[in-house]
Design an enzyme around this catalytic site. Structure first.
Site, PDB file in Angstrom:
ATOM      1  N   ASP A 149       0.833  -1.205   0.000  1.00  0.00           N
ATOM      2  CA  ASP A 149       0.000   0.000   0.000  1.00  0.00           C
ATOM      3  C   ASP A 149       0.872   1.261   0.000  1.00  0.00           C
ATOM      4  O   ASP A 149       1.772   1.406   0.822  1.00  0.00           O
ATOM      5  CB  ASP A 149      -0.908  -0.010   1.236  1.00  0.00           C
ATOM      6  CG  ASP A 149      -2.063   0.957   1.134  1.00  0.00           C
ATOM      7  OD1 ASP A 149      -1.832   2.124   0.778  1.00  0.00           O
ATOM      8  OD2 ASP A 149      -3.203   0.554   1.401  1.00  0.00           O
ATOM      9  N   SER A 203      -7.409   4.730  -0.794  1.00  0.00           N
ATOM     10  CA  SER A 203      -7.232   3.272  -0.791  1.00  0.00           C
ATOM     11  C   SER A 203      -8.540   2.536  -1.058  1.00  0.00           C
ATOM     12  O   SER A 203      -8.524   1.437  -1.628  1.00  0.00           O
ATOM     13  CB  SER A 203      -6.637   2.816   0.545  1.00  0.00           C
ATOM     14  OG  SER A 203      -5.299   3.218   0.657  1.00  0.00           O
ATOM     15  N   THR A 238      -8.317  -1.620   2.201  1.00  0.00           N
ATOM     16  CA  THR A 238      -7.859  -2.586   1.192  1.00  0.00           C
ATOM     17  C   THR A 238      -8.399  -3.992   1.418  1.00  0.00           C
ATOM     18  O   THR A 238      -8.954  -4.587   0.483  1.00  0.00           O
ATOM     19  CB  THR A 238      -6.320  -2.591   1.103  1.00  0.00           C
ATOM     20  OG1 THR A 238      -5.870  -1.273   0.779  1.00  0.00           O
ATOM     21  CG2 THR A 238      -5.831  -3.559   0.045  1.00  0.00           C
ATOM     22  N   GLU A 254      -1.439  -7.714   2.152  1.00  0.00           N
ATOM     23  CA  GLU A 254      -1.158  -6.270   2.060  1.00  0.00           C
ATOM     24  C   GLU A 254      -0.069  -5.849   3.038  1.00  0.00           C
ATOM     25  O   GLU A 254      -0.152  -6.116   4.234  1.00  0.00           O
ATOM     26  CB  GLU A 254      -2.418  -5.452   2.354  1.00  0.00           C
ATOM     27  CG  GLU A 254      -2.157  -3.953   2.208  1.00  0.00           C
ATOM     28  CD  GLU A 254      -3.268  -3.072   2.776  1.00  0.00           C
ATOM     29  OE1 GLU A 254      -3.485  -1.993   2.211  1.00  0.00           O
ATOM     30  OE2 GLU A 254      -3.895  -3.462   3.779  1.00  0.00           O
ATOM     31  N   ASP A 307       2.162   2.594   3.405  1.00  0.00           N
ATOM     32  CA  ASP A 307       1.302   3.770   3.230  1.00  0.00           C
ATOM     33  C   ASP A 307       1.309   4.657   4.466  1.00  0.00           C
ATOM     34  O   ASP A 307       1.416   5.880   4.372  1.00  0.00           O
ATOM     35  CB  ASP A 307      -0.119   3.298   2.924  1.00  0.00           C
ATOM     36  CG  ASP A 307      -1.138   4.419   2.948  1.00  0.00           C
ATOM     37  OD1 ASP A 307      -1.104   5.281   2.054  1.00  0.00           O
ATOM     38  OD2 ASP A 307      -1.984   4.434   3.869  1.00  0.00           O
ATOM     39  N   ASP A 345      -1.424   0.270  -4.616  1.00  0.00           N
ATOM     40  CA  ASP A 345      -2.712   0.855  -4.987  1.00  0.00           C
ATOM     41  C   ASP A 345      -2.601   2.328  -5.371  1.00  0.00           C
ATOM     42  O   ASP A 345      -3.439   2.853  -6.087  1.00  0.00           O
ATOM     43  CB  ASP A 345      -3.746   0.667  -3.883  1.00  0.00           C
ATOM     44  CG  ASP A 345      -3.228   1.063  -2.504  1.00  0.00           C
ATOM     45  OD1 ASP A 345      -2.043   1.454  -2.389  1.00  0.00           O
ATOM     46  OD2 ASP A 345      -3.998   0.973  -1.539  1.00  0.00           O
ATOM     47  N   HIS A 346      -1.526   2.974  -4.924  1.00  0.00           N
ATOM     48  CA  HIS A 346      -1.280   4.388  -5.216  1.00  0.00           C
ATOM     49  C   HIS A 346       0.058   4.762  -4.590  1.00  0.00           C
ATOM     50  O   HIS A 346       0.650   3.972  -3.847  1.00  0.00           O
ATOM     51  CB  HIS A 346      -2.389   5.273  -4.603  1.00  0.00           C
ATOM     52  CG  HIS A 346      -2.621   4.980  -3.149  1.00  0.00           C
ATOM     53  ND1 HIS A 346      -1.727   5.347  -2.165  1.00  0.00           N
ATOM     54  CD2 HIS A 346      -3.631   4.322  -2.514  1.00  0.00           C
ATOM     55  CE1 HIS A 346      -2.185   4.932  -0.986  1.00  0.00           C
ATOM     56  NE2 HIS A 346      -3.331   4.293  -1.170  1.00  0.00           N
ATOM     57  N   HIS A 381      -1.911  11.177  -0.567  1.00  0.00           N
ATOM     58  CA  HIS A 381      -1.556  10.404  -1.746  1.00  0.00           C
ATOM     59  C   HIS A 381      -1.209  11.312  -2.920  1.00  0.00           C
ATOM     60  O   HIS A 381      -1.554  12.492  -2.922  1.00  0.00           O
ATOM     61  CB  HIS A 381      -2.722   9.502  -2.164  1.00  0.00           C
ATOM     62  CG  HIS A 381      -3.138   8.524  -1.112  1.00  0.00           C
ATOM     63  ND1 HIS A 381      -4.266   7.733  -1.233  1.00  0.00           N
ATOM     64  CD2 HIS A 381      -2.587   8.193   0.082  1.00  0.00           C
ATOM     65  CE1 HIS A 381      -4.385   6.961  -0.164  1.00  0.00           C
ATOM     66  NE2 HIS A 381      -3.382   7.240   0.648  1.00  0.00           N
TER      67      HIS A 381
END
Length: 435
Positions: free
Chosen positions: A54, A94, A147, A261, A266, A308-309, A397
């Site tokens: 993440d 997310s 997630t 994950e 993140d 995811d980003h 993000h």
């Protein structure tokens, strides 16, 4: 005369361009070719392990390579890139990013496997279950976090974690490992026990978990401790949880779908904590070791990895210098949050704390920056990041594309630039299931 001279210039440029492009194509093609050699592309895909680091983007990849001092396990698996935007924004959260990767449909930020107009969206995990496969979710956040939630629940808002927990049980996800104990009430856990789940709450019990086919491990009230701080807890690592999940899921003769994950890459990005980020990537890579060991032995397992980003807008180098000093981060043994918790009321022990946990002798200017900060942890992280020459552009993000990795049979399907909505469709194609 101009045209003649131009022609002379074009030819060498074209030749050079051919070699450059050829070199780039070769470098991007090699991992795919290696994947085919190691695991023929025509092999049957019985199992899929979808790993999500993440918040992870190419800058994290590069900084981690310098931090580690050599290539990561992921480097040889690179096959493409993924677009990350959501239905409501160029910069996804997310929930929307996870929904796209679980359902193949773009939705608005904050929504969990629900379309912008409120319809429930079928997930790849649910499709795998319908095809008779076992399923699992393994995370270092709460198991009800955005997630993991998108794979087996449907709610209008990611904040409704109390509504997500029962759906994970009702949807019969066979393995649930992570945090989030506060969202699983005693009545809900009783229902889980009646459905055949073994329920555990610490590392020792995870190691001892027996021959069960259904396992719930809730190792923290909300999220697990950061990897930098985990040695002071009784919580398992991501690698340990992943290994146990595989031990349970591999019993199903029809195969399985497992999502793993690395949640706190993140979280580190949101805190602009470069040392924490590197340590979480290391923990993710250790989990990948377990996964690849299983996949290589099994030969019918496809491994797909995609963030995811991006989080934080990390840079490689910065502050006006042509350099990067990632080795500084190897000496950091605690998160900025943990170091802040050790500061006394008047913050007169800043030097001692940073020296103890980061091995850095602060300048007077750096001490003053931390002493006067409204958020000391962020200030500590800024100081350490600057020393390491790791730049940041945001505390949230960003919308950059993220790298895509694959290993095993049908890994060639993931070559190229994809939208995040392509991933579950390609997984379904690889497994030959309806989606």
């Amino acid at each position: 005369m101009f045209k003649k001279g131009l022609k002379k210039k074009i030819l060498p440029i074209a030749v050079v361009s051919l070699f450059v492009v050829g070199g780039l194509v070769g470098s991007f093609s090699t991992p795919i070719a290696e994947a085919k050699v190691r695991n023929p592309s025509n092999g049957k895909v019985k199992n899929i392990i979808f790993m999500i680091p993440d918040g992870f983007s190419s800058s994290y990849v590069t900084n981690y390579r310098w931090y580690k001092g050599r290539e990561s396990l992921m480097d040889s698996m690179l096959v493409g890139m993924v677009k990350t935007y959501s239905a409501s924004s160029e910069v996804t959260d997310s929930a929307a990013a996870g929904t796209a990767k679980a359902t193949g449909v773009k939705t608005n930020n904050g929504m969990i496997s629900t379309s912008p107009d409120g319809k429930e969206l079928k997930t790849i995990l649910e499709a795998a279950e319908k095809a008779g496969k076992a399923t699992g979710l393994v995370v270092t956040a709460s198991i009800t976090h955005a997630t993991p939630a998108v794979f087996a629940s449907h709610v209008a808002s990611r904040a409704n974690e109390e509504d997500i927990a029962p759906q994970l049980i009702n949807n019969d996800v066979d393995v649930l490992l992570g945090g989030g104990r506060k969202y699983f009430t005693e009545p809900l856990l009783k229902i889980a026990k009646d459905k055949g789940y073994e329920i555990i709450n610490n590392r020792e019990k995870l190691e001892m978990a027996g021959k069960t086919d259904k396992l719930i491990g809730l190792f923290a009230t909300v999220g697990l401790s950061p990897e930098l701080d985990r040695d002071e807890t009784k919580e398992p690592s991501l690698a340990e949880m992943s290994k146990k999940a595989l031990d349970v899921l591999k019993k199903d003769k029809n195969g399985f779908f497992l999502m793993i994950e690395g949640s706190q890459i993140d979280w580190a990005g949101h805190a602009n904590d470069a040392a924490w980020a590197m340590k979480e990537i290391e923990a993710f890579e250790n989990a990948l070791k377990e996964v690849l060991e299983f996949a290589k032995m099994d030969k019918n397992t496809l491994v797909v990895i995609a963030g995811d980003h991006d989080t934080g807008g990390m840079s490689v180098g910065g502050y006006g210098k042509y350099d990067a000093n990632l080795e500084i981060l190897r000496n950091v043994t605690a998160t900025g949050d943990f170091m802040e918790s050790k500061l006394n009321a008047d913050r007169s022990n800043i030097n001692e704390i940073i020296k103890e946990y980061a091995k850095i002798d602060l300048t007077d200017k750096e001490v003053q920056k931390i002493k006067t900060a409204s958020k000391p942890a962020i200030a500590i992280n800024e100081v350490i990041s600057k020393r390491a020459l790791v730049g940041w552009t945001s505390l949230v993000h960003t919308g950059t594309d993220v790298p895509l990795y694959a290993f095993g049979p049908s890994s060639y399907l993931f070559s190229g630039l994809h939208n995040n909505t392509d991933l579950p469709k390609l997984m379904a194609k690889a497994m030959n299931i309806n989606f």
